[in-house]
Motif scaffolding. Structure first.
Motif, PDB file in Angstrom:
ATOM      1  N   UNK A 171      10.021   1.367  -8.773  1.00  0.00           N
ATOM      2  CA  UNK A 171       8.922   2.242  -8.339  1.00  0.00           C
ATOM      3  C   UNK A 171       7.852   2.214  -9.429  1.00  0.00           C
ATOM      4  N   UNK A 172       6.700   1.572  -9.122  1.00  0.00           N
ATOM      5  CA  UNK A 172       5.648   1.384 -10.129  1.00  0.00           C
ATOM      6  C   UNK A 172       4.608   2.501 -10.149  1.00  0.00           C
ATOM      7  N   UNK A 173       4.653   3.409  -9.174  1.00  0.00           N
ATOM      8  CA  UNK A 173       3.595   4.446  -9.073  1.00  0.00           C
ATOM      9  C   UNK A 173       3.573   5.269 -10.359  1.00  0.00           C
ATOM     10  N   UNK A 174       2.375   5.315 -10.981  1.00  0.00           N
ATOM     11  CA  UNK A 174       2.226   6.063 -12.236  1.00  0.00           C
ATOM     12  C   UNK A 174       2.422   5.193 -13.456  1.00  0.00           C
ATOM     13  N   UNK A 175       2.953   3.941 -13.249  1.00  0.00           N
ATOM     14  CA  UNK A 175       3.191   3.034 -14.389  1.00  0.00           C
ATOM     15  C   UNK A 175       1.892   2.314 -14.742  1.00  0.00           C
ATOM     16  N   UNK A 176       1.921   1.675 -15.935  1.00  0.00           N
ATOM     17  CA  UNK A 176       0.749   0.933 -16.378  1.00  0.00           C
ATOM     18  C   UNK A 176       0.692  -0.438 -15.690  1.00  0.00           C
ATOM     19  N   UNK A 191       9.259   1.115  -3.925  1.00  0.00           N
ATOM     20  CA  UNK A 191      10.352   1.019  -4.922  1.00  0.00           C
ATOM     21  C   UNK A 191      11.720   1.101  -4.298  1.00  0.00           C
ATOM     22  N   UNK A 192      12.663   0.262  -4.787  1.00  0.00           N
ATOM     23  CA  UNK A 192      14.044   0.278  -4.275  1.00  0.00           C
ATOM     24  C   UNK A 192      14.336  -0.835  -3.291  1.00  0.00           C
ATOM     25  N   UNK A 193      13.292  -1.423  -2.710  1.00  0.00           N
ATOM     26  CA  UNK A 193      13.509  -2.527  -1.750  1.00  0.00           C
ATOM     27  C   UNK A 193      13.781  -3.829  -2.494  1.00  0.00           C
ATOM     28  N   UNK A 236       8.135 -14.218  -3.958  1.00  0.00           N
ATOM     29  CA  UNK A 236       7.377 -13.376  -3.008  1.00  0.00           C
ATOM     30  C   UNK A 236       6.284 -12.637  -3.797  1.00  0.00           C
ATOM     31  N   UNK A 237       5.518 -11.825  -3.106  1.00  0.00           N
ATOM     32  CA  UNK A 237       4.488 -11.099  -3.862  1.00  0.00           C
ATOM     33  C   UNK A 237       4.605  -9.587  -3.663  1.00  0.00           C
ATOM     34  N   UNK A 238       4.148  -8.886  -4.706  1.00  0.00           N
ATOM     35  CA  UNK A 238       4.110  -7.416  -4.650  1.00  0.00           C
ATOM     36  C   UNK A 238       2.627  -7.026  -4.751  1.00  0.00           C
TER      37      UNK A 238
END
Lengths: 245, 226
Positions: free
Chosen positions: A166-171, A208-210, A216-218
């Motif tokens: 889970x990248x939300x809030x990360x740099x 996040x978690x998938x 592949x791309x995010x």
């Protein structure tokens, strides 16, 4: 158990060996005497044969008549045949005593008629449990093959996929670093966001978690900070105390 | 009447062949006693070797029962039968090739649970000497011995566990006629002088002539010819 091996201990075996050696010597002596006897007999036979031959030669010389010669030849042939017959009879008597001969005779006479089966040496019978065995084999084989395939699939899935954090809030830098390490392409979209600090992730896809396959791309949306073009509504400062303002 | 060392009751054995059972032994009943020399005669494929393997606990009994000194095979561990009840002599000797004749015999003494004298090395030397292998030959690798000598070593090894039953599967198959006579003499002496139960599977009519009891196998059935 028997005391067989005790007979071969050092003390007991010496006596036994002496006995064996004595017996062997006696045998040898006995054989020697027999051989001497045998030699004497052979010599006597030779002398007799020589005398017979001489007699025949003398008879031939005495009666040079051809007819008489023919008769004597016929007699000799008859004698030879008689000897051969005697030998055959002796051999058959000997063989009768042999268990192998008796056995082959028994096989020929079909003494084993009580034995089930066809004329061949092998007795085949349908297996009464063959259906059960086949069913059991199927019952074991089908689920085990399915389970095996599933397990293999799962193993491969976990080997070739990566879990997305889970990248939300990360740099933004952290996301790029993760992408490089896991061989994933990170596509960034930048938007103005007043409430989020510049360079932080606002949203992502997949979430996040998938799990995704490598290469592949995010897709992540990064905050650019407040929009300089945005017009903000200012509060009425006249109604506020200096501290509130 | 001596007590039976081995009793075979309704012994049957088959090999699975698709949906069929190929029976090599059918309802075999017989008994073997100490002090007697038995031969089992039969054509190729008549089940001789299978019967021997079952007696020597080298194959699993499928139907029927074999009793060793009154104990059923079901109550005995196959390893225990091989170590403590029967000694096996094979056509191709099956000796351990990287050991000497003496070591081959001593290995057998190590594995058995039967009572073996303490001076094992001397006993092994004497046992080999008794079968015509003096100390000089006993210390040779078995591969350096002739076929007849190797067979003598294998007979000595079979006896080294102090068992009462010697099972021999075509013991003279690989030796010449003179050596065959000597080996037969050894078997006869073991049965008659040392009261062992000697069971020999063979094609040889020479051996069969010397035996006390001849058993014949045909199509998996056994008949007795005393």
């Amino acid at each position: 158990m028997s005391d067989f091996l005790n007979g071969f201990s050092e003390q007991n075996y010496k006596k036994k060996k002496d006995k064996i050696l004595d017996e062997k010597q006696k045998k040898r002596e006995g054989q020697g005497q027999e051989e001497e006897k045998g030699d004497a007999q052979a010599r006597a036979r030779k002398v007799e044969e020589e005398e017979e031959n001489r007699g025949r030669e003398w008879e031939m010389e005495k009666s040079p008549d051809q007819e008489h010669g023919k008769e004597s030849e016929q007699e000799e042939e008859e004698e030879k045949e008689k000897e051969k017959e005697k030998k055959r009879k002796k051999a058959s008597v000997k063989d009768k005593g042999s268990p192998l001969e008796a056995y082959t005779e028994a096989v020929e006479r079909e003494e084993f008629s009580h034995v089930p089966g066809d004329a061949r040496d092998e007795v085949f019978e349908p297996d009464p449990d063959s259906r059960k065995k086949k069913l059991r084999r199927k019952l074991i084989a089908i689920p085990s093959v399915t389970a095996g395939v599933l397990l293999l699939g799962l193993l491969l899935y976990y080997m070739y996929t990566v879990e997305v954090p889970d990248f939300v809030g990360e740099r933004e830098d952290d996301v790029q670093e993760w992408g490089l390490l896991n061989d994933i392409y990170v596509r960034e979209d930048e938007v103005y966001e007043l409430e989020k600090e510049e360079g932080t992730v606002i949203s992502q896809s997949p979430s996040g978690g998938e799990r995704i396959f490598s290469e592949d791309e995010v897709q992540v949306t990064i905050s650019k900070g407040p929009d300089p073009q945005e017009e903000l509504e200012l509060p009425d400062f006249s109604e506020l105390t200096p501290r509130e303002a | 009447m001596a007590t039976a060392t081995i009793n075979v009751n309704n012994l049957s054995h088959y090999y699975q062949d698709g949906d069929y059972r190929r029976y090599v032994l059918r309802q075999v009943n017989c008994s073997f006693e100490k002090g007697r020399f038995y031969t089992i005669l039969g054509q190729s494929g008549s089940g001789k070797t299978t019967f021997m393997s079952l007696l020597g606990a080298m194959d699993t009994v499928q139907e029927g029962e074999i009793q060793y000194q009154g104990y059923s095979h079901k109550s005995l561990d196959p390893n225990s039968i091989r170590r403590n009840y029967t000694g096996m002599v094979f056509q191709n000797y099956n000796l351990i090739t990287y050991l000497t004749a003496l070591e081959n015999v001593m290995v057998a003494m190590e594995v058995t649970e039967n009572r073996v004298p303490e001076d094992r090395q001397n006993v092994a030397y004497n046992l080999l000497d008794y079968f015509g292998l003096p100390r000089s030959k006993a210390n040779r690798l078995v591969t350096r011995l002739s076929g007849g000598e190797q067979q003598r070593v294998s007979i000595a090894r079979a006896l080294a566990t102090n068992v009462d039953v010697i099972l021999a599967d075509e013991p003279t198959g690989n030796v010449d006629a003179d050596t065959e006579d000597e080996i037969v003499e050894i078997f006869k002496a073991l049965a008659h002088e040392h009261s062992k139960c000697v069971i020999v599977v063979t094609h040889s009519s020479e051996i069969a002539r010397e035996a006390d009891v001849v058993l014949k196998l045909y199509k998996g059935s056994m008949t007795l010819d005393e």
